[in-house]
Write a protein that holds these residues in place. Structure first.
Motif, PDB file in Angstrom:
ATOM      1  N   SER A 124       0.826  -1.213   0.000  1.00  0.00           N
ATOM      2  CA  SER A 124       0.000   0.000   0.000  1.00  0.00           C
ATOM      3  C   SER A 124       0.856   1.257   0.000  1.00  0.00           C
ATOM      4  O   SER A 124       1.948   1.295   0.582  1.00  0.00           O
ATOM      5  N   LEU A 125       0.343   2.281  -0.643  1.00  0.00           N
ATOM      6  CA  LEU A 125       1.017   3.577  -0.661  1.00  0.00           C
ATOM      7  C   LEU A 125       1.046   4.165   0.742  1.00  0.00           C
ATOM      8  O   LEU A 125       0.048   4.134   1.453  1.00  0.00           O
ATOM      9  N   MET A 126       2.188   4.711   1.119  1.00  0.00           N
ATOM     10  CA  MET A 126       2.310   5.326   2.439  1.00  0.00           C
ATOM     11  C   MET A 126       1.996   6.813   2.355  1.00  0.00           C
ATOM     12  O   MET A 126       2.532   7.526   1.509  1.00  0.00           O
ATOM     13  N   ARG A 127       1.131   7.245   3.259  1.00  0.00           N
ATOM     14  CA  ARG A 127       0.769   8.661   3.385  1.00  0.00           C
ATOM     15  C   ARG A 127       0.930   9.060   4.846  1.00  0.00           C
ATOM     16  O   ARG A 127      -0.059   9.252   5.560  1.00  0.00           O
ATOM     17  N   PRO A 128       2.175   9.156   5.321  1.00  0.00           N
ATOM     18  CA  PRO A 128       2.388   9.390   6.764  1.00  0.00           C
ATOM     19  C   PRO A 128       1.842  10.732   7.223  1.00  0.00           C
ATOM     20  O   PRO A 128       1.859  11.718   6.476  1.00  0.00           O
ATOM     21  N   ILE A 129       1.356  10.752   8.463  1.00  0.00           N
ATOM     22  CA  ILE A 129       0.977  12.034   9.039  1.00  0.00           C
ATOM     23  C   ILE A 129       2.259  12.848   9.227  1.00  0.00           C
ATOM     24  O   ILE A 129       3.348  12.297   9.397  1.00  0.00           O
ATOM     25  N   SER A 130       2.134  14.157   9.188  1.00  0.00           N
ATOM     26  CA  SER A 130       3.294  15.048   9.084  1.00  0.00           C
ATOM     27  C   SER A 130       4.358  14.850  10.162  1.00  0.00           C
ATOM     28  O   SER A 130       5.554  14.944   9.861  1.00  0.00           O
ATOM     29  N   PRO A 131       4.001  14.559  11.426  1.00  0.00           N
ATOM     30  CA  PRO A 131       5.061  14.412  12.434  1.00  0.00           C
ATOM     31  C   PRO A 131       5.967  13.202  12.219  1.00  0.00           C
ATOM     32  O   PRO A 131       7.009  13.092  12.861  1.00  0.00           O
ATOM     33  N   PHE A 132       5.589  12.290  11.290  1.00  0.00           N
ATOM     34  CA  PHE A 132       6.366  11.061  11.123  1.00  0.00           C
ATOM     35  C   PHE A 132       6.866  10.846   9.697  1.00  0.00           C
ATOM     36  O   PHE A 132       7.271   9.735   9.347  1.00  0.00           O
ATOM     37  N   VAL A 133       6.902  11.901   8.906  1.00  0.00           N
ATOM     38  CA  VAL A 133       7.462  11.793   7.558  1.00  0.00           C
ATOM     39  C   VAL A 133       8.915  11.346   7.619  1.00  0.00           C
ATOM     40  O   VAL A 133       9.387  10.564   6.780  1.00  0.00           O
ATOM     41  N   TRP A 134       9.644  11.815   8.614  1.00  0.00           N
ATOM     42  CA  TRP A 134      11.057  11.441   8.773  1.00  0.00           C
ATOM     43  C   TRP A 134      11.239   9.938   8.894  1.00  0.00           C
ATOM     44  O   TRP A 134      12.243   9.382   8.441  1.00  0.00           O
TER      45      TRP A 134
END
Length: 289
Positions: A124-134
Motif C-alpha cells: 500500500s502507498l504510504m501517506r504518513p501524518i506530518s510528524p512522522f514523515v522522517w
C-alpha cells in the motif's frame, strides 16, 4: 546471534529483549541510567552505557554484533532529528564492516495514514501524518543501503498486560471517569499484542534474507467503541465517554495526536507468509490488560 538493541527497556523493547534472550541470543542494550542497567540485567541482557543523541558513545559496538534492532525514540520534539542522527551513524559504521549488518528498523502503522474501508498491506502507498514523515524517509535510506540487510517492521497499535495503547482508557475506567475518545467512536485501530510483536521482531532478525517492509497486525481494525466497551465491562464502568475533536487533541497534545484519530485497517500478509508468524492473541477481548 550477538544483538545490539536500541530501546531495549521501552514498552515494546522490553518484550523484544526478553524474547531474544529466551531464544538463546546474546543481547546488549543501550542504557542511559542505572535503572536501565538494572532492567536490562534482569532481562538477561548486557547494558551498554550511551545516549541515542550521541552515537559516538555506542556506535562502535556495531563492529562486534551480528544484528541491530532500532526501537528507541526520544518522544520529544527532536524525535525525528535524533532518529536521523542515529540512522546516519549506524549506516556509516555498517559501511566499515566486512559483511552486511542485519538491521530491524521500527516504522509504524501511522505511516499509511487513514485507510478507511481499505486494508493496508505492505504494498500500500504510504501517506504518513506530518510528524512522522522522517520515519518513512529514514526507512527508505536504510533499505537502500548496501551495507545493511534491513527489514522495516510496522507495528499496529500495541497493547499488553499493563495497557499499552489502552492505558488512557484503563486509567479513566479505574477512576470511574468518562473515557476520552479522540476523533470518533467508530475509528478503527489495527491491534497487536506486545509479545506477539516481539516474536515478529525475532523471526525477522533471524532471517537475514528477508528485506523490505513488514506489517505486524493481529486484528485488521477494531472500532474504538468496541475497545472502550470491553474495558468498561471489565471495570464495571458505566461506559460513559466524551469525544474530542481532532482540532482539540492537536491543540492540547501536539501534532502526533493525529495518529490515534486515524481510521485504519492493516494486514500482515507478508510477515505471516514469509516467517510463519501467527499471533497467539487474535482477539483483544481474550487477552490480559
Amino acid at each position: 546471534m550477538n544483538i545490539l538493541i536500541l530501546g531495549g527497556t521501552g514498552s515494546i523493547g522490553t518484550a523484544v529483549t526478553r524474547e531474544l534472550v529466551r531464544h538463546g541470543h546474546s543481547v546488549t542494550g543501550l542504557s542511559r541510567s542505572e535503572s536501565s542497567d538494572a532492567a536490562l540485567t534482569a532481562l538477561g541482557a548486557r547494558p551498554l552505557r550511551g545516549d541515542l543523541r550521541h552515537p559516538g558513545t555506542w556506535v562502535r559496538a556495531i563492529a562486534r554484533c551480528d544484528g541491530l534492532i532500532q526501537i528507541a525514540a526520544t518522544f520529544a520534539p527532536d524525535m525525528g532529528e535524533a532518529d536521523s542522527l542515529t540512522v546516519n551513524a549506524i549506516l556509516r559504521q555498517a559501511g566499515l564492516r566486512p559483511d552486511p549488518l542485519r538491521m530491524i528498523y521500527t516504522g509504524g502503522g501511522w505511516l499509511y495514514g487513514a485507510t478507511g474501508p481499505r486494508v493496508a498491506d505492505e504494498t500500500s502507498l504510504m501517506r504518513p501524518i506530518s510528524p512522522f514523515v522522517w520515519m518513512k524517509d529514514n526507512a527508505a535510506r536504510i533499505l537502500a543501503c548496501p551495507s545493511v540487510s534491513a527489514a522495516v517492521i510496522h507495528p499496529a497499535m500495541v497493547y499488553h498486560q499493563e495497557g499499552g495503547v489502552f492505558s488512557r482508557y484503563l486509567e479513566a475506567a479505574r477512576r470511574a471517569a468518562p473515557i476520552e475518545i479522540w476523533g470518533s467512536i467508530a475509528t478503527r485501530w489495527p491491534l497487536v499484542q506486545r509479545d506477539d510483536l516481539a516474536r515478529a521482531y525475532r523471526l525477522l532478525l533471524e532471517t537475514p534474507a528477508l528485506t523490505g517492509h513488514f506489517n505486524a497486525s493481529a486484528e485488521h481494525g477494531v472500532p474504538v467503541g468496541d475497545i472502550t466497551a470491553e474495558i468498561a465491562r471489565r471495570h464495571r464502568h458505566d461506559a460513559g465517554y466524551v469525544v474530542r475533536s481532532l482540532k482539540h487533541v492537536l491543540n492540547k497534545y501536539g501534532d502526533w495526536a493525529e495518529g490515534p484519530t486515524l481510521d485504519q485497517q492493516m494486514a500482515s500478509h507478508r510477515l505471516r507468509s514469509l516467517t510463519g508468524w501467527h499471533p497467539r492473541h487474535r482477539d483483544f477481548r481474550k487477552a490480559q490488560f
